[in-house]
Scaffold this active site. Structure first.
Site, PDB file in Angstrom:
ATOM      1  N   LYS A   1       0.844  -1.197   0.000  1.00  0.00           N
ATOM      2  CA  LYS A   1       0.000   0.000   0.000  1.00  0.00           C
ATOM      3  C   LYS A   1       0.888   1.259   0.000  1.00  0.00           C
ATOM      4  CE  LYS A   1      -4.393   1.490   1.313  1.00  0.00           C
ATOM      5  NZ  LYS A   1      -5.710   0.907   1.376  1.00  0.00           N
TER       6      LYS A   1
ATOM      7  N   LYS B   1     -11.537  -9.048 -10.004  1.00  0.00           N
ATOM      8  CA  LYS B   1     -12.693  -8.161  -9.827  1.00  0.00           C
ATOM      9  C   LYS B   1     -12.400  -6.762 -10.367  1.00  0.00           C
ATOM     10  CE  LYS B   1     -13.977  -9.490  -5.948  1.00  0.00           C
ATOM     11  NZ  LYS B   1     -13.398  -9.396  -4.631  1.00  0.00           N
TER      12      LYS B   1
ATOM     13  N   LYS C   1      -5.245 -11.911 -16.006  1.00  0.00           N
ATOM     14  CA  LYS C   1      -5.757 -12.623 -14.833  1.00  0.00           C
ATOM     15  C   LYS C   1      -7.190 -12.169 -14.525  1.00  0.00           C
ATOM     16  CE  LYS C   1      -5.230 -13.201  -9.922  1.00  0.00           C
ATOM     17  NZ  LYS C   1      -4.587 -13.035  -8.675  1.00  0.00           N
TER      18      LYS C   1
HETATM   19  P1  ADP Z   1      -9.731 -10.561  -6.937  1.00  0.00           P
HETATM   20  O1  ADP Z   1      -8.329 -10.598  -7.506  1.00  0.00           O
HETATM   21  O2  ADP Z   1     -10.768 -10.794  -7.967  1.00  0.00           O
HETATM   22  O3  ADP Z   1      -9.991  -9.316  -6.115  1.00  0.00           O
HETATM   23  P2  ADP Z   1      -9.190 -11.857  -4.455  1.00  0.00           P
HETATM   24  O4  ADP Z   1      -7.883 -11.172  -4.391  1.00  0.00           O
HETATM   25  O5  ADP Z   1     -10.273 -11.460  -3.498  1.00  0.00           O
HETATM   26  O6  ADP Z   1      -9.783 -11.776  -5.945  1.00  0.00           O
HETATM   27  O7  ADP Z   1      -8.909 -13.422  -4.357  1.00  0.00           O
HETATM   28  C1  ADP Z   1      -9.539 -14.300  -3.480  1.00  0.00           C
HETATM   29  C2  ADP Z   1      -8.960 -15.685  -3.715  1.00  0.00           C
HETATM   30  O8  ADP Z   1      -9.256 -16.150  -5.040  1.00  0.00           O
HETATM   31  C3  ADP Z   1      -7.442 -15.747  -3.576  1.00  0.00           C
HETATM   32  O9  ADP Z   1      -7.109 -16.886  -2.789  1.00  0.00           O
HETATM   33  C4  ADP Z   1      -6.910 -15.912  -4.975  1.00  0.00           C
HETATM   34  O10 ADP Z   1      -5.788 -16.750  -5.001  1.00  0.00           O
HETATM   35  C5  ADP Z   1      -8.073 -16.551  -5.727  1.00  0.00           C
HETATM   36  N1  ADP Z   1      -8.115 -16.006  -7.084  1.00  0.00           N
HETATM   37  C6  ADP Z   1      -8.549 -14.781  -7.430  1.00  0.00           C
HETATM   38  N2  ADP Z   1      -8.457 -14.586  -8.765  1.00  0.00           N
HETATM   39  C7  ADP Z   1      -7.939 -15.724  -9.291  1.00  0.00           C
HETATM   40  C8  ADP Z   1      -7.599 -16.141 -10.622  1.00  0.00           C
HETATM   41  N3  ADP Z   1      -7.801 -15.358 -11.669  1.00  0.00           N
HETATM   42  N4  ADP Z   1      -7.079 -17.369 -10.772  1.00  0.00           N
HETATM   43  C9  ADP Z   1      -6.891 -18.191  -9.700  1.00  0.00           C
HETATM   44  N5  ADP Z   1      -7.193 -17.867  -8.427  1.00  0.00           N
HETATM   45  C10 ADP Z   1      -7.710 -16.640  -8.209  1.00  0.00           C
END
Ligand code: ADP
Ligand code: TRP
Length: 323
Positions: free
Chosen positions: A115, A197, A194
């Protein structure tokens, strides 16, 4: 909980609508692990407060994450599901750990460092985040913490907090081990980056059929005309097929022979995603807000009892337990 077996503990940030990357990368492997061992699943609502400042959103996200995990297969009669803010001992123990670790040690934590590196101002809650997480884990004599790779350092911090406390006040806390949940690799989003969200490239896990179809049909493809061979290795839809389509060798053959178009491939993918998640979606639709609240209340009662016992011991050891 019998207390006889290896105990799992994990925490989930209540962070909004899940996508199929979250499902394959986090939910599915967590559900599989909790099918094998006894354990607790905590909704980290006080951790979420380091970033979420909207009460309505926080409340809805808490209910949603519980419903999502139950729909994905967590059995609430086996795993204890509760929320952090219901068990006051978490913040209490975090304070005690804060008094044992140094500022330079906390400054090395990734969440805080990242951050600051982005030029953003971190609140003090984010700074001490790892000690709240250490309290979550250590209160329950946890053996194993299933987490994604990004949380590995936080579990190391929990071990460090346990060791500092044990050295200062005598053996009290078990030192937990992380179990990095099986990585399926990175699930790509509709734009090939990737799935994430904040990139707006997701396929929703609990979306309607129409939402899933729209997202899948928007997957980017190159301009190879229908009837020409397609390269399965570089096609985003094909990477997603690997997780949802049973007959991968057959599909691969059709790609190489040029007997499937991108459009057909995406239509097939959408139907296979819908088929895979339909039973979960039905389970989720059957869960009322009231039933989720009841599950959290039952979990709270079990967690409170375990946490109170541990904190009694801690208070006596540090010298504040006079009576
Ligand atoms: P985002 O990146 O969409 O905000 P988060 O950081 O909240 O998602 O991720 C929550 C969990 O989901 C983590 O344990 C992460 O490893 C898994 N995850 C998120 N996006 C992916 C992806 N594209 N491929 C594999 N695992 C993912
Ligand atoms: N920090 C974790 C995350 O962002 C959530 C969490 C909070 C957690 N407390 C925990 C995970 C205890 C495992 C154990 O994903």
């Amino acid at each position: 909980m019998s207390g006889q077996n290896m105990r799992l503990f994990t925490g989930l940030q209540p962070s909004g609508q899940l996508h199929i990357g979250n499902y394959l990368g986090a939910l599915k492997p967590t559900v599989e692990l909790f099918g094998e061992m006894e354990g607790l699943i905590m909704i980290a609502d006080y951790h979420a407060l380091t970033s979420v400042k909207n009460p309505k959103i926080l409340q809805d996200n808490i209910v949603d994450v519980v419903a999502d995990y139950i729909a994905a297969g967590i059995n609430p009669t086996k795993a204890v599901i509760f929320k952090q803010s219901d068990v006051l001992e978490h913040t209490e123990l975090a304070w005690i750990f804060n008094c044992l670790v140094t500022v330079p040690f906390l400054m090395q934590a990734h969440a805080y460092k990242d951050k600051v590196a982005k030029g953003l101002e971190a609140n003090a809650g984010l700074f001490t985040y790892p000690m709240l997480m250490a309290a979550d884990i250590l209160l329950y004599d946890t053996d194993v913490v299933p987490v994604g790779e990004d949380q590995r350092q936080h579990v190391e911090y929990a071990r460090e907090a346990a060791s500092k406390f044990n050295t200062a006040f005598g053996a009290t806390f078990k030192e937990p081990k992380e179990r990095i949940i099986a990585s399926l690799g990175v699930i790509p989003g509709t734009d090939g980056k990737k799935m994430r969200k904040s990139y707006g490239n997701t396929i929703p896990l609990f979306g309607t059929d129409a939402e899933i179809r729209t997202a899948v049909m928007s997957i980017v493809t190159d301009s190879t005309p229908a009837g020409s061979p397609l390269n399965p290795e570089t096609d985003v839809a094909f990477q997603l097929h690997r997780h949802f389509t049973p007959e991968i060798p057959t599909l691969q053959k059709r790609y190489v022979e040029g007997t499937i178009s991108y459009k057909e491939s995406k239509e097939l993918l959408a139907e296979n995603i819908i088929k895979t998640i339909a039973p979960m979606r039905e389970r989720r639709a059957a869960l009322s807000r009231e039933s989720v609240i009841k599950i959290l209340q039952d979990g709270r009662d079990v967690a409170r009892e375990l946490a109170a016992k541990k904190m009694k011991e801690v208070r006596e050891k540090i010298g504040v337990g006079l009576y």
